[in-house]
Design a protein around this motif. Structure first.
Motif, PDB file in Angstrom:
ATOM      1  N   CYS A  45      -7.770  20.635   6.046  1.00  0.00           N
ATOM      2  CA  CYS A  45      -7.648  19.343   5.788  1.00  0.00           C
ATOM      3  C   CYS A  45      -6.880  18.304   6.209  1.00  0.00           C
ATOM      4  CB  CYS A  45      -7.451  19.291   4.141  1.00  0.00           C
ATOM      5  SG  CYS A  45      -5.827  19.849   3.356  1.00  0.00           S
ATOM      6  N   LYS A  46      -6.483  18.698   7.554  1.00  0.00           N
ATOM      7  CA  LYS A  46      -5.665  17.753   8.125  1.00  0.00           C
ATOM      8  C   LYS A  46      -6.194  16.305   8.399  1.00  0.00           C
ATOM      9  CE  LYS A  46      -4.474  17.529  12.861  1.00  0.00           C
ATOM     10  NZ  LYS A  46      -3.903  18.291  14.041  1.00  0.00           N
ATOM     11  N   CYS A  47      -5.527  15.217   7.978  1.00  0.00           N
ATOM     12  CA  CYS A  47      -6.151  14.121   8.142  1.00  0.00           C
ATOM     13  C   CYS A  47      -5.043  13.191   8.636  1.00  0.00           C
ATOM     14  CB  CYS A  47      -6.619  13.502   6.886  1.00  0.00           C
ATOM     15  SG  CYS A  47      -5.782  13.652   5.488  1.00  0.00           S
ATOM     16  N   ARG A  48      -5.498  11.596   9.039  1.00  0.00           N
ATOM     17  CA  ARG A  48      -4.481  10.808   9.466  1.00  0.00           C
ATOM     18  C   ARG A  48      -4.639   9.714   8.444  1.00  0.00           C
ATOM     19  NH1 ARG A  48      -3.693   7.991  15.626  1.00  0.00           N
ATOM     20  NH2 ARG A  48      -1.881   7.095  14.988  1.00  0.00           N
ATOM     21  N   ILE A  49      -3.459   9.265   7.894  1.00  0.00           N
ATOM     22  CA  ILE A  49      -3.442   7.880   7.045  1.00  0.00           C
ATOM     23  C   ILE A  49      -3.472   6.862   8.086  1.00  0.00           C
ATOM     24  CG2 ILE A  49      -2.192   6.636   5.047  1.00  0.00           C
ATOM     25  CD1 ILE A  49      -3.428   9.642   4.562  1.00  0.00           C
ATOM     26  N   GLU A  50      -4.620   6.087   8.175  1.00  0.00           N
ATOM     27  CA  GLU A  50      -4.561   5.034   9.205  1.00  0.00           C
ATOM     28  C   GLU A  50      -3.890   3.850   8.540  1.00  0.00           C
ATOM     29  OE1 GLU A  50      -5.726   5.314  12.141  1.00  0.00           O
ATOM     30  OE2 GLU A  50      -7.007   7.303  12.034  1.00  0.00           O
ATOM     31  N   ARG A  51      -3.973   3.608   7.444  1.00  0.00           N
ATOM     32  CA  ARG A  51      -3.386   2.329   6.743  1.00  0.00           C
ATOM     33  C   ARG A  51      -2.848   2.682   5.443  1.00  0.00           C
ATOM     34  NH1 ARG A  51      -8.397   0.072   8.384  1.00  0.00           N
ATOM     35  NH2 ARG A  51      -8.920  -0.096   6.029  1.00  0.00           N
ATOM     36  N   GLY A  52      -1.667   2.347   5.157  1.00  0.00           N
ATOM     37  CA  GLY A  52      -1.203   2.814   3.828  1.00  0.00           C
ATOM     38  C   GLY A  52      -0.114   4.029   3.787  1.00  0.00           C
ATOM     39  N   LEU A  53       0.171   4.322   4.894  1.00  0.00           N
ATOM     40  CA  LEU A  53       1.249   5.560   4.694  1.00  0.00           C
ATOM     41  C   LEU A  53       2.165   5.551   3.704  1.00  0.00           C
ATOM     42  CD1 LEU A  53       1.722   8.452   5.915  1.00  0.00           C
ATOM     43  CD2 LEU A  53       3.027   7.292   7.674  1.00  0.00           C
ATOM     44  N   GLU A  54       2.944   4.257   3.665  1.00  0.00           N
ATOM     45  CA  GLU A  54       3.762   4.098   2.602  1.00  0.00           C
ATOM     46  C   GLU A  54       3.331   4.275   1.014  1.00  0.00           C
ATOM     47  OE1 GLU A  54       1.894  -0.097   3.353  1.00  0.00           O
ATOM     48  OE2 GLU A  54       2.323   1.776   4.683  1.00  0.00           O
ATOM     49  N   HIS A  55       2.069   4.402   0.996  1.00  0.00           N
ATOM     50  CA  HIS A  55       1.735   4.593  -0.345  1.00  0.00           C
ATOM     51  C   HIS A  55       1.279   6.053  -0.670  1.00  0.00           C
ATOM     52  CE1 HIS A  55       1.453   0.424  -0.900  1.00  0.00           C
ATOM     53  NE2 HIS A  55       0.535   0.361   0.049  1.00  0.00           N
ATOM     54  N   THR A  56       1.985   7.046   0.173  1.00  0.00           N
ATOM     55  CA  THR A  56       1.739   8.390  -0.003  1.00  0.00           C
ATOM     56  C   THR A  56       3.198   8.757  -0.443  1.00  0.00           C
ATOM     57  OG1 THR A  56       2.205   8.910   2.296  1.00  0.00           O
ATOM     58  CG2 THR A  56      -0.052   8.634   1.771  1.00  0.00           C
ATOM     59  N   ASP A  57       3.277  10.124  -1.059  1.00  0.00           N
ATOM     60  CA  ASP A  57       4.379  10.761  -1.521  1.00  0.00           C
ATOM     61  C   ASP A  57       5.152  11.548  -0.170  1.00  0.00           C
ATOM     62  OD1 ASP A  57       2.647  12.879  -1.255  1.00  0.00           O
ATOM     63  OD2 ASP A  57       3.045  13.896  -3.069  1.00  0.00           O
ATOM     64  N   GLU A  58       6.128  12.211  -0.670  1.00  0.00           N
ATOM     65  CA  GLU A  58       7.057  12.984   0.303  1.00  0.00           C
ATOM     66  C   GLU A  58       5.955  14.094   0.990  1.00  0.00           C
ATOM     67  OE1 GLU A  58       7.076  14.974  -3.370  1.00  0.00           O
ATOM     68  OE2 GLU A  58       7.731  12.792  -3.017  1.00  0.00           O
TER      69      GLU A  58
END
Length: 92
Positions: A45-58
């Protein structure tokens, strides 16, 4: 509610509750992120957060087994281990 855009799935836009698991949102809303185990063991399930990485947890220890520091810096995450706290756009 937060918005999740599944870029690879024709920019499908869905809503999800705050602090939702990204893979579970994908499964529930037919977002299309590939998966096999759902527990951080296989890396499918490797994916790339293209926008909003700052809205993900640690980043979790299980993710570090599949992703190096450079990939993490580029926004790659394991969907099964990632919880979202704001609008994001994701590709895979």
């Amino acid at each position: 509610m937060i918005q999740v855009t599944f870029i690879t799935n024709d920019n499908k836009l869905v809503e999800a509750p705050d602090n939702s698991n990204l893979l579970r949102v994908s499964l529930r809303e037919k977002g299309g992120i590939p998966f096999k185990c759902g527990g951080g063991l296989c890396g499918t399930c490797k994916c790339r957060i293209e926008r909003g990485l700052e809205h993900t947890d640690e980043v979790k220890a299980k993710e570090r087994k599949h992703l190096n520091d450079e990939q993490l810096a580029e926004g790659y995450r394991m969907a099964c281990q990632t919880f979202i706290r704001g609008d994001i756009a994701v590709s895979w």
